[in-house]
Design an enzyme around this catalytic site. Structure first.
Site: not given
Ligand SMILES: *Cc1c(COP(=O)(O)O)cnc(C)c1O
Length: 361
Positions: A103, A173, A197
């Site tokens: 990511w 993030d 998540k």
């Molecule tokens: C799932 C995830 C993403 C991407 O998320 P989307 O909403 O599908 O764009 C980005 N960073 C992390 C750490 C993630 O777990």
């Protein structure tokens, strides 16, 4: 009541049963108004109250200081990979990024389209089994911000510390570990998290941004991606993801009832301790991540013989232990154990793993 499996999906992930029941009860007739939340105008008094309550509950849960805006946007966490440089990286500036897995690497690749990126540290030197300490980082002199991912959902690496960057805003993030334990929001310039998540359903990304970082967007920044425009319009410049926002609000209420993020931390600690202790005590299962960098939320593991993977997954599925297959890029298994996945689920998983080892180990 219908049967609920133990869902270890990385995302979209399990939601609390009580939240889904509440949504079900309110589906056709929200609080006697005779319509579903999905059918409400986002400008109606009813919906604005739902949206504002969700924001307030999140502010309470995370103790978000008043000089931060909370935005409920679309496009997922992935859109933030572009939105962040478009809003915060001047054309002649440089941004520092820490690379700890898939990511954060994606965030780096996207930011490079908009300006100069300095990868100040990478976990590659540790085969992505550990997070490099800040003493190993090569930070640039006047970075516009420093970006990192607090939890790498696929690799199973998590920071158990917050980088110290002085006046350089920290951008994080937190898609897969927001609300899993307390954080001090005032240490960050911007926090973002895709909802699916640990917050709610997909279709929503939450951005928590310090006010002084608003109004710096480049002139080419699309209106829809401009944080200041979103903030000035209460995240309703256009129609927001109304139902995802509402459902996230129900999750925030549920979290408060459970005792908030401090209670979540206790539960999550017990869950991950149970699973890692079992894996480490076994000759059959392995997790390669260095102890201090292990994720509390996503636990990848391998069987001693990968030819048994299919049998393991089929047996798990038959017991209602769902979505344990590892990410396609890394193989093996992965158990995602976010807030809505209880200790009982981890206990059921460990019992199955022990049984499987006895039979096949
Ligand atoms: C799932 C995830 C993403 C991407 O998320 P989307 O909403 O599908 O764009 C980005 N960073 C992390 C750490 C993630 O777990």
């Amino acid at each position: 009541m219908s049967k609920r499996a133990h869902n270890f999906c990385a995302g979209p992930a399990a939601l609390p049963t009580a939240v889904l029941q509440r949504a079900q009860a309110e589906m056709l007739d929200w609080q006697g108004r005779g319509l579903s939340v999905m059918e409400m105008s986002h400008r109606s008094d009813e919906y604005v109250a739902i949206a504002e309550k969700a924001e307030q509950d999140l502010r309470d849960l995370m103790a978000i200081p008043s000089d931060y805006k909370v935005l409920f946007l679309q496009g997922g966490a992935s859109q933030q990979f572009a939105e962040i440089p478009l809003n915060l990286l001047p054309e002649d500036g440089t941004a520092d990024y820490i690379e700890t897995g898939i990511w954060s690497k994606k965030a780096i690749e996207e930011a490079r389209r908009y300006g100069s990126v300095n990868v100040a540290a990478s976990a590659k030197g540790y085969d992505y089994f550990a997070i490099p300490g800040q003493n190993e980082w090569q930070l640039s002199k006047d970075a516009a911000y420093l970006h990192y991912a607090s939890n790498e959902t696929i690799g199973g690496l998590q920071f158990d510390w917050v980088p110290q960057t002085g006046d350089v805003p920290l951008v994080v993030d937190m898609s897969s570990d927001i609300l899993s334990r307390p954080v001090d929001v005032s240490q960050f310039g911007l926090i973002y998290a895709g909802a699916q998540k640990n917050i709610g359903p997909s279709g929503l990304v939450v951005v928590i941004v310090r006010e002084d970082l608003l109004g710096r967007a480049r002139s080419v920044c699309p209106t829809m991606l401009n944080y200041k425009i979103a903030a000035d319009n209460g995240s309703m410049y256009n129609t927001p993801a109304t139902y995802s926002w509402y459902l996230s609000g129900l999750v925030f209420e549920w979290l408060k009832e459970q005792g908030g993020v401090a209670a979540m931390e206790q539960r999550n600690r017990a869950k991950k301790d149970l699973l890692y202790t079992f894996i480490d005590g076994s000759d059959f299962y392995t997790n390669p991540i260095q102890t201090g960098s292990r994720s509390w939320m996503n636990v990848p593991f391998r069987l001693a013989d990968e030819k048994l993977d299919k049998t393991f997954l089929a047996g798990a599925d038959a017991r209602g232990l769902l979505n344990l297959k590892g990410h396609r890029s890394v193989g093996g298994m992965r158990a995602s154990i976010y807030n809505a996945t209880g200790l009982d689920a981890v206990e059921a998983l460990v019992a199955y793993m022990a049984e499987f080892e006895k039979e096949h180990g």
